[in-house]
Write a protein that holds these residues in place. Structure first.
Motif, short mmCIF file in Angstrom:
data_model
loop_
_atom_site.label_atom_id
_atom_site.label_comp_id
_atom_site.label_asym_id
_atom_site.label_seq_id
_atom_site.Cartn_x
_atom_site.Cartn_y
_atom_site.Cartn_z
N MET A 1 0.84 -1.17 0.00
CA MET A 1 0.00 0.00 0.00
C MET A 1 0.89 1.24 0.00
SD MET A 1 -3.20 1.32 2.36
CE MET A 1 -3.23 0.03 3.46
N ALA A 2 0.56 2.24 -0.82
CA ALA A 2 1.35 3.46 -0.91
C ALA A 2 1.13 4.34 0.31
CB ALA A 2 0.98 4.23 -2.17
N GLN A 3 2.21 4.93 0.78
CA GLN A 3 2.13 5.81 1.94
C GLN A 3 1.81 7.22 1.46
OE1 GLN A 3 5.65 5.73 4.28
NE2 GLN A 3 4.83 7.03 5.88
N SER A 4 0.90 7.91 2.16
CA SER A 4 0.54 9.26 1.76
C SER A 4 1.68 10.22 2.11
CB SER A 4 -0.75 9.70 2.45
OG SER A 4 -0.55 9.77 3.84
N SER A 5 1.77 11.31 1.34
CA SER A 5 2.78 12.33 1.59
C SER A 5 2.46 13.07 2.87
CB SER A 5 2.82 13.32 0.43
OG SER A 5 3.23 12.67 -0.74
N LYS A 6 3.49 13.49 3.55
CA LYS A 6 3.34 14.19 4.83
C LYS A 6 3.96 15.58 4.74
CE LYS A 6 1.69 10.58 7.08
NZ LYS A 6 0.43 10.54 7.77
N VAL A 7 3.47 16.47 5.59
CA VAL A 7 4.01 17.82 5.68
C VAL A 7 4.34 18.07 7.15
CG1 VAL A 7 1.72 18.90 5.91
CG2 VAL A 7 3.63 20.24 5.06
N LYS A 8 5.45 18.77 7.40
CA LYS A 8 5.88 19.08 8.76
C LYS A 8 5.12 20.30 9.25
CE LYS A 8 9.97 20.56 11.28
NZ LYS A 8 11.39 20.91 11.14
N VAL A 9 4.45 20.18 10.38
CA VAL A 9 3.70 21.30 10.96
C VAL A 9 4.22 21.61 12.35
CG1 VAL A 9 1.62 20.91 9.61
CG2 VAL A 9 1.85 19.84 11.83
N GLU A 10 4.13 22.89 12.71
CA GLU A 10 4.58 23.37 14.00
C GLU A 10 3.35 23.80 14.81
OE1 GLU A 10 7.83 26.25 13.53
OE2 GLU A 10 7.91 25.58 11.45
N ASN A 11 3.59 24.13 16.06
CA ASN A 11 2.52 24.59 16.94
C ASN A 11 3.05 25.79 17.72
OD1 ASN A 11 0.77 25.01 19.15
ND2 ASN A 11 0.11 22.88 19.10
N VAL A 12 2.41 26.94 17.56
CA VAL A 12 2.85 28.17 18.22
C VAL A 12 2.88 27.99 19.74
CG1 VAL A 12 0.56 29.25 18.36
CG2 VAL A 12 2.61 30.69 18.19
#
Length: 98
Positions: A1-12
């Motif tokens: 199964m293909a893994q979905s792309s991820k994005v790095k997110v921060e938290n203020v």
């Protein structure tokens, strides 16, 4: 199964910490968020932003607004941490583009 792309997110609220979230959902919410957010103070309350999001949010990615509230908050905190969104020191808070 293909893994979905991820994005790095921060938290203020947690500087220096980051997490990885689904890129498709993040980008869809970010695009909608940036469409409804005003460019100047005083901005909109979080409740007003969520109300406006329902008109511009991708129904393909968020059918019926499913989980949109969680994603809206995650994107808000990330954009604040990155300096893209500013917060007015009011109660309730009001947000606008930096």
């Amino acid at each position: 199964m293909a893994q979905s792309s991820k994005v790095k997110v921060e938290n203020v609220n947690h500087p220096g910490n980051s997490t990885r979230l689904d890129q498709v959902k993040y980008n869809a919410m970010k695009d909608a968020y940036m469409k409804v957010l005003p460019v100047a103070a005083p901005g909109l309350t979080v409740a007003e932003i969520r109300e406006c999001l329902t008109d511009v949010l991708s129904q393909e990615v968020f059918p019926g607004g499913a989980k949109a509230g969680w994603w809206a908050k995650a994107v808000q905190l990330d954009l604040e941490a990155k300096g893209v969104v500013k917060r007015e020191k009011t109660s309730p808070i009001r947000l606008y583009k930096a």
